[in-house]
Design a protein around this motif. Structure first.
Motif, mmCIF file in Angstrom:
data_model
loop_
_atom_site.group_PDB
_atom_site.id
_atom_site.type_symbol
_atom_site.label_atom_id
_atom_site.label_comp_id
_atom_site.label_asym_id
_atom_site.label_seq_id
_atom_site.Cartn_x
_atom_site.Cartn_y
_atom_site.Cartn_z
ATOM 1 N N MET A 1 0.846 -1.197 0.000
ATOM 2 C CA MET A 1 0.000 0.000 0.000
ATOM 3 C C MET A 1 0.880 1.245 0.000
ATOM 4 S SD MET A 1 -2.933 1.109 2.734
ATOM 5 C CE MET A 1 -3.811 2.640 2.530
ATOM 6 N N ILE A 2 0.534 2.207 -0.821
ATOM 7 C CA ILE A 2 1.324 3.423 -0.967
ATOM 8 C C ILE A 2 0.925 4.418 0.097
ATOM 9 C CG2 ILE A 2 1.881 5.339 -2.480
ATOM 10 C CD1 ILE A 2 1.249 3.490 -4.824
ATOM 11 N N HIS A 3 1.933 4.934 0.804
ATOM 12 C CA HIS A 3 1.669 5.950 1.815
ATOM 13 C C HIS A 3 1.783 7.332 1.159
ATOM 14 C CE1 HIS A 3 1.567 8.103 5.573
ATOM 15 N NE2 HIS A 3 2.747 8.661 5.298
ATOM 16 N N ILE A 4 0.686 8.063 1.143
ATOM 17 C CA ILE A 4 0.666 9.398 0.544
ATOM 18 C C ILE A 4 0.852 10.430 1.645
ATOM 19 C CG2 ILE A 4 -0.692 11.045 -0.770
ATOM 20 C CD1 ILE A 4 -2.099 8.730 -2.078
ATOM 21 N N LYS A 5 1.954 11.175 1.514
ATOM 22 C CA LYS A 5 2.263 12.167 2.524
ATOM 23 C C LYS A 5 1.360 13.390 2.395
ATOM 24 C CE LYS A 5 7.153 10.845 2.456
ATOM 25 N NZ LYS A 5 8.531 11.312 2.221
ATOM 26 N N LYS A 6 1.129 14.002 3.543
ATOM 27 C CA LYS A 6 0.383 15.257 3.527
ATOM 28 C C LYS A 6 1.320 16.395 3.104
ATOM 29 C CE LYS A 6 -2.997 14.051 7.102
ATOM 30 N NZ LYS A 6 -3.592 14.447 8.412
ATOM 31 N N PHE A 7 0.742 17.341 2.412
ATOM 32 C CA PHE A 7 1.543 18.473 1.960
ATOM 33 C C PHE A 7 1.707 19.459 3.115
ATOM 34 C CE2 PHE A 7 -0.741 17.357 -2.124
ATOM 35 C CZ PHE A 7 0.267 16.497 -2.535
ATOM 36 N N SER A 8 2.925 19.931 3.305
ATOM 37 C CA SER A 8 3.212 20.851 4.409
ATOM 38 C C SER A 8 2.719 22.255 4.087
ATOM 39 C CB SER A 8 4.715 20.878 4.678
ATOM 40 O OG SER A 8 5.394 21.471 3.578
ATOM 41 N N MET A 9 2.617 23.053 5.129
ATOM 42 C CA MET A 9 2.211 24.441 4.973
ATOM 43 C C MET A 9 3.244 25.212 4.159
ATOM 44 S SD MET A 9 -0.031 26.729 5.401
ATOM 45 C CE MET A 9 -1.125 25.848 6.553
ATOM 46 N N ARG A 10 4.515 24.842 4.334
ATOM 47 C CA ARG A 10 5.563 25.510 3.562
ATOM 48 C C ARG A 10 5.375 25.294 2.065
ATOM 49 N NH1 ARG A 10 11.698 24.513 5.262
ATOM 50 N NH2 ARG A 10 10.872 25.677 7.073
ATOM 51 N N ASP A 11 5.013 24.065 1.684
ATOM 52 C CA ASP A 11 4.761 23.783 0.265
ATOM 53 C C ASP A 11 3.609 24.634 -0.269
ATOM 54 O OD1 ASP A 11 6.783 21.880 0.051
ATOM 55 O OD2 ASP A 11 5.466 20.274 0.768
ATOM 56 N N LYS A 12 2.578 24.760 0.547
ATOM 57 C CA LYS A 12 1.418 25.537 0.117
ATOM 58 C C LYS A 12 1.743 27.024 0.004
ATOM 59 C CE LYS A 12 -1.862 22.234 2.131
ATOM 60 N NZ LYS A 12 -2.925 22.036 3.139
ATOM 61 N N ILE A 13 2.562 27.521 0.931
ATOM 62 C CA ILE A 13 2.950 28.935 0.885
ATOM 63 C C ILE A 13 3.798 29.213 -0.365
ATOM 64 C CG2 ILE A 13 4.351 30.702 2.015
ATOM 65 C CD1 ILE A 13 3.470 29.534 4.707
ATOM 66 N N LYS A 14 4.712 28.282 -0.668
ATOM 67 C CA LYS A 14 5.525 28.448 -1.878
ATOM 68 C C LYS A 14 4.652 28.451 -3.136
ATOM 69 C CE LYS A 14 9.780 26.373 -0.074
ATOM 70 N NZ LYS A 14 10.729 25.227 -0.172
ATOM 71 N N ALA A 15 3.652 27.560 -3.169
ATOM 72 C CA ALA A 15 2.749 27.511 -4.317
ATOM 73 C C ALA A 15 1.971 28.818 -4.449
ATOM 74 C CB ALA A 15 1.785 26.333 -4.176
ATOM 75 N N LEU A 16 1.508 29.348 -3.311
ATOM 76 C CA LEU A 16 0.770 30.611 -3.336
ATOM 77 C C LEU A 16 1.664 31.761 -3.789
ATOM 78 C CD1 LEU A 16 -1.820 32.179 -2.713
ATOM 79 C CD2 LEU A 16 -1.017 32.416 -0.346
ATOM 80 N N ALA A 17 2.922 31.757 -3.345
ATOM 81 C CA ALA A 17 3.859 32.811 -3.741
ATOM 82 C C ALA A 17 4.099 32.800 -5.250
ATOM 83 C CB ALA A 17 5.181 32.641 -2.987
ATOM 84 N N VAL A 18 4.253 31.597 -5.822
ATOM 85 C CA VAL A 18 4.437 31.487 -7.276
ATOM 86 C C VAL A 18 3.203 32.003 -8.011
ATOM 87 C CG1 VAL A 18 4.654 29.851 -9.183
ATOM 88 C CG2 VAL A 18 6.089 29.598 -7.148
ATOM 89 N N PHE A 19 2.039 31.623 -7.526
ATOM 90 C CA PHE A 19 0.787 32.070 -8.141
ATOM 91 C C PHE A 19 0.682 33.597 -8.119
ATOM 92 C CE2 PHE A 19 -3.665 33.362 -7.574
ATOM 93 C CZ PHE A 19 -4.214 32.881 -8.756
ATOM 94 N N LEU A 20 0.962 34.208 -6.967
ATOM 95 C CA LEU A 20 0.872 35.667 -6.838
ATOM 96 C C LEU A 20 1.920 36.366 -7.701
ATOM 97 C CD1 LEU A 20 0.232 36.032 -2.989
ATOM 98 C CD2 LEU A 20 -1.433 36.219 -4.869
ATOM 99 N N LEU A 21 3.102 35.762 -7.807
ATOM 100 C CA LEU A 21 4.163 36.336 -8.640
ATOM 101 C C LEU A 21 3.716 36.437 -10.098
ATOM 102 C CD1 LEU A 21 7.127 37.291 -8.952
ATOM 103 C CD2 LEU A 21 7.746 34.892 -9.310
ATOM 104 N N LEU A 22 3.080 35.382 -10.595
ATOM 105 C CA LEU A 22 2.631 35.378 -11.984
ATOM 106 C C LEU A 22 1.381 36.234 -12.188
ATOM 107 C CD1 LEU A 22 3.197 31.621 -12.883
ATOM 108 C CD2 LEU A 22 4.562 33.578 -13.579
ATOM 109 N N MET A 23 0.677 36.539 -11.110
ATOM 110 C CA MET A 23 -0.501 37.398 -11.223
ATOM 111 C C MET A 23 -0.130 38.871 -11.382
ATOM 112 S SD MET A 23 -3.376 35.852 -11.367
ATOM 113 C CE MET A 23 -4.426 37.281 -11.045
ATOM 114 N N ILE A 24 1.075 39.245 -10.945
ATOM 115 C CA ILE A 24 1.482 40.658 -11.021
ATOM 116 C C ILE A 24 1.445 41.187 -12.454
ATOM 117 C CG2 ILE A 24 3.410 42.255 -10.672
ATOM 118 C CD1 ILE A 24 4.163 40.638 -8.196
ATOM 119 N N PRO A 25 2.104 40.509 -13.443
ATOM 120 C CA PRO A 25 2.018 41.024 -14.824
ATOM 121 C C PRO A 25 0.609 40.952 -15.402
ATOM 122 C CG PRO A 25 3.209 38.923 -14.756
ATOM 123 C CD PRO A 25 3.040 39.364 -13.355
#
Length: 766
Positions: A1-25
């Motif tokens: 059985m495959i153990h699927i790790k939970k995504f950390s808050m740091r990963d989510k913050i990095k994803a949000l930062a990338v999204f906001l960065l691309l929203m600026i232009p």
């Protein structure tokens, strides 16, 4: 059985930062859009050309004026006769509908009346009579001329003409003009009779403004195209030309290109993702990532440049397939290893994807050094799309959860199939084939040379181009014209220089020239003409008195004659004259005339085709040198790590792909140009990615690696291959080079790697 790790808050913050960065232009681009509206999409052909220093303000002035000119010709279709009433009705309907466009000014019969009235009021300033040849009044020649007109068996003169114009100045003036080829229909429309004695009715118009909205442009263009089709039922041939129509044709072709490329790429991505993953979720994720990256790139371009050309959008649409590579690698990794964290995925894929990003961005970014605005836009657009897709894939897409890939998806593993099919070919044969391809390409380029003509930016045999040549033959008597500017300290000084130039020409050269000084004399010449008429007037009265005519001094005496300014002429002053210069049109086939123009002081060419073509050649040569330097640096850096293996891992595959692209380009388009070199950079950048992935491919996971590469390869090939369906020759050049270059590189790399794979298997069995 495959153990699927939970995504950390740091990963989510990095994803949000990338999204906001691309929203600026996107936000800044939206602000520009709200300010300029649809003006952010440019369709100007001049924007595709190199930016060269203009020949002073007059060059920009006349270029802008010429871009507004429109010319229309109506005639019978050549097989039938059209009655005068039908043609009259057609012309009247056309002028009425054309006047309905409030940004179009039609030069009509009222303008001709104003011009005729002006010329007649100042007829003694025209100096058109033969007895004023050389500026010396000749009473005896005057007597001969007047008597020959009075007693001519072919019409003579009316009493009204004698009382209003006893010198017959207007008769002689109209007979001297090139425009005398025109006749005036009783209904007020001008026409020219061609060699087949067929009337060609000519209507001239101009645009009142150059910054028209897209709806205004398309409305006028569609009106003319529909009218041409509708008049065929009346047996009338309708021709039209002008820079406006060529710009709209280019814009229409670009819009068609965008539709073909974007729709084709979209369909391809949908089919591949659904077939490979057997799920809608990867498709939705991929579309979201691509859309955000594309919109961010679009916003960046219009923020930096203020607009974006439709050609940039058309070529940029092919980036969907290239950017798709990053998405695929992350999605496939996530599907194969659903238990990995985003950080683990980035660690596994970070190095090859980062190398891929660097080479791709450099390949497109180098286009910014060409000096062409459209390629500068493309460099910025591609850099943002590729970087945005990379960041979104690594930091946002890696958060997705996918099911394992179905085994049936292996049917898309084209590269694995190729590898198994080519396993029996000796390595030496593969290397020889690669070397032969490179050698053939080099020989072909050496023998054929490059075509740097800017005409490669547009189709040359379109219906519009044919109409333009036909109108030139009908109206100007030739199918080729060159425009020149004659500058002076003032408009009067330029007119005087124009008259001085006319004195150097033979009669046939004058006939091949159109200039303001041929229609209206300078004020210097006008004053001389008036003085000469005053000198001859007593002799004229004596001639008429001998014939029994008494002239009325109050009506016809030149004593009170005055000069006028060329800018007072309604029909051509706004088109042929500037503040301190005049515009001259010459028959391009009259070599003697062109040579005299180029050697006469004050003339400069308005036709920048030669200058632009030379600039294209300079850019191409600079890019060729940069390409060679880039290849040397890539191979040198690789040799430090791979030693002699660099030859089979990178040198031969890359050069074979470049050679294949060059050969294919010549076979498809028949030429090499600046866009060929630009495409070679793209092939180098993307091809290096395939070489890196195939070189680092481990034998125990080769099928998985090749499956991902196959999917990425197919998507890139389809997107770039669609460029070959473009209506723009330059875009076809790029499509041919990229498609066939990238078709050869991974296959060649696999052919040269297969021996290593066989060695590994033999060692394992031993």
């Amino acid at each position: 059985m495959i153990h699927i790790k939970k995504f950390s808050m740091r990963d989510k913050i990095k994803a949000l930062a990338v999204f906001l960065l691309l929203m600026i232009p996107i936000i800044t681009g939206t602000a520009v859009f709200l300010q300029k509206g649809r003006g952010i999409i440019s369709t100007d052909i001049g924007y595709l050309l190199p930016h060269l220093t203009q020949n002073g303000e007059s060059s920009a002035y006349f270029t802008e004026k010429l871009s507004r000119e429109l010319l229309f010709v109506f005639r019978a279709d050549g097989e039938t006769e059209v009655s005068g009433s039908v043609m009259k009705q057609t012309l009247q309907e056309f002028t009425a509908e054309l006047n309905a466009f409030d940004f179009v000014r039609v030069r009509n019969f009222a303008d001709m009346e104003k011009t005729g009235s002006l010329l007649f009021a100042h007829r003694y300033a025209l100096g058109a009579d033969d007895y004023l040849t050389g500026g010396r009044p000749d009473p005896e020649k005057l007597r001969e001329e007047v008597l020959s007109v009075l007693y001519s068996p072919f019409g003579g003169a009316t009493e009204k003409e004698i009382r209003n114009d006893p010198f017959f100045t207007m008769r002689h003036y109209l007979g001297r003009q090139t425009a005398g080829r025109y006749s005036l229909d009783p209904s007020g429309f001008a026409f020219i009779t061609d060699g087949g004695n067929r009337r060609n009715y000519v209507i001239s118009a101009s645009l009142s403004a150059s910054d028209l909205s897209s709806s205004q442009k398309s409305g006028l263009f569609d009106f003319c195209r529909k009218l041409k089709r509708n008049l065929q039922s009346r047996k009338i041939d309708f021709l039209y030309t002008g820079a406006f129509f060529f710009a709209e044709e280019a814009a229409s072709s670009s819009e068609n290109d965008i539709s073909k490329i974007s729709i084709g790429s979209g369909i391809m991505l949908v089919i591949l993702l659904l077939f490979f993953f057997r799920s809608v979720k990867p498709l939705v994720s991929a579309v979201a990532v691509l859309s955000l990256a594309m919109f961010s790139a679009f916003g960046t371009v219009i923020t930096v440049f203020g607009s974006m050309h439709v050609i940039t959008i058309a070529i940029g649409a092919s980036l969907a397939g290239i950017s798709f590579d990053y998405i695929l690698h992350v999605l496939v990794r996530r599907a194969h290893q659903p238990g990995e964290s985003p950080a683990e995925i980035r660690k596994k894929l970070g190095l090859p994807l980062t190398l891929s990003l660097i080479t791709s961005v450099l390949a497109y970014g180098v286009t910014s050094f060409t000096g062409l605005n459209v390629l500068r836009e493309l460099g910025v657009f591609a850099s943002v799309v590729l970087t945005g897709t990379f960041l979104l894939s690594c930091y946002c897409l890696s958060l997705s959860r996918l099911h394992r890939i179905s085994a049936s998806s292996s049917s898309l593993n084209v590269l694995a199939i190729c590898r198994r099919g080519l396993v029996k070919i000796p390595r030496s044969v593969s290397a020889a084939a690669a070397l032969l391809t490179v050698t053939a390409a080099c020989c072909l380029m050496f023998v054929s040379g490059a075509d740097d003509d800017v005409a490669s930016l547009r189709q040359n045999r379109t219906e519009l181009a044919e109409m333009d040549m036909e109108i030139n033959r009908t109206v100007n008597g030739d199918d080729g014209s060159l425009w020149f500017i004659l500058d002076g300290d003032s408009l009067e000084n330029a007119m005087e220089s124009c008259e001085d130039f006319l004195l150097t020409l033979a009669s046939d050269e004058r006939m091949a020239l159109e200039a303001p000084c041929l229609k209206v004399p300078s004020e210097r010449a006008q004053r001389s003409s008036i003085e000469n008429y005053r000198t001859l007037y007593p002799a004229l009265k004596e001639v008429y008195a001998e014939q029994g005519f008494i002239l009325d001094d109050g009506e016809v005496s030149p004593v009170g004659a005055t000069t006028f300014k060329v800018t007072d002429m309604p029909l051509f002053s706004d088109f042929m004259t500037g503040e301190k210069s005049v515009l001259v049109r010459a028959n391009s086939h009259n070599a003697g005339l062109i040579q005299k123009i180029r050697s006469f002081r004050g003339f400069s060419s308005l036709d920048r085709r030669k200058d632009w073509s030379e600039a294209f050649g300079v850019y191409r040569q600079e890019l060729n040198r940069m390409l060679l330097i880039a290849l040397v640096l890539i191979f040198a850096a690789g040799a430090l790590v791979l030693r002699t293996e660099i030859v089979t891992s990178a040198v031969l595959p890359l050069t074979a792909g470049l050679g294949a692209g060059i050969i294919a380009d010549y076979c498809i388009t028949g030429s090499f140009n600046l866009f060929t070199t630009v495409a070679l950079f793209v092939v180098t950048g993307l091809g290096a990615d395939y070489c890196v992935f195939i070189r680092n491919m481990k034998e125990d996971s080769s099928d998985n690696t090749l499956a991902t590469l196959s999917l990425a390869w197919i998507s890139t090939e389809v997107s770039c291959g669609l460029l070959m369906l473009s209506d723009m020759p330059a875009v076809v050049n790029m499509g041919a080079v990229i498609f066939w270059g990238l078709a050869v590189i991974p296959v060649t790399a696999l052919m040269l790697k297969k021996q290593q794979a066989r060695t590994v298997k033999l060692s394992e069995s031993a």
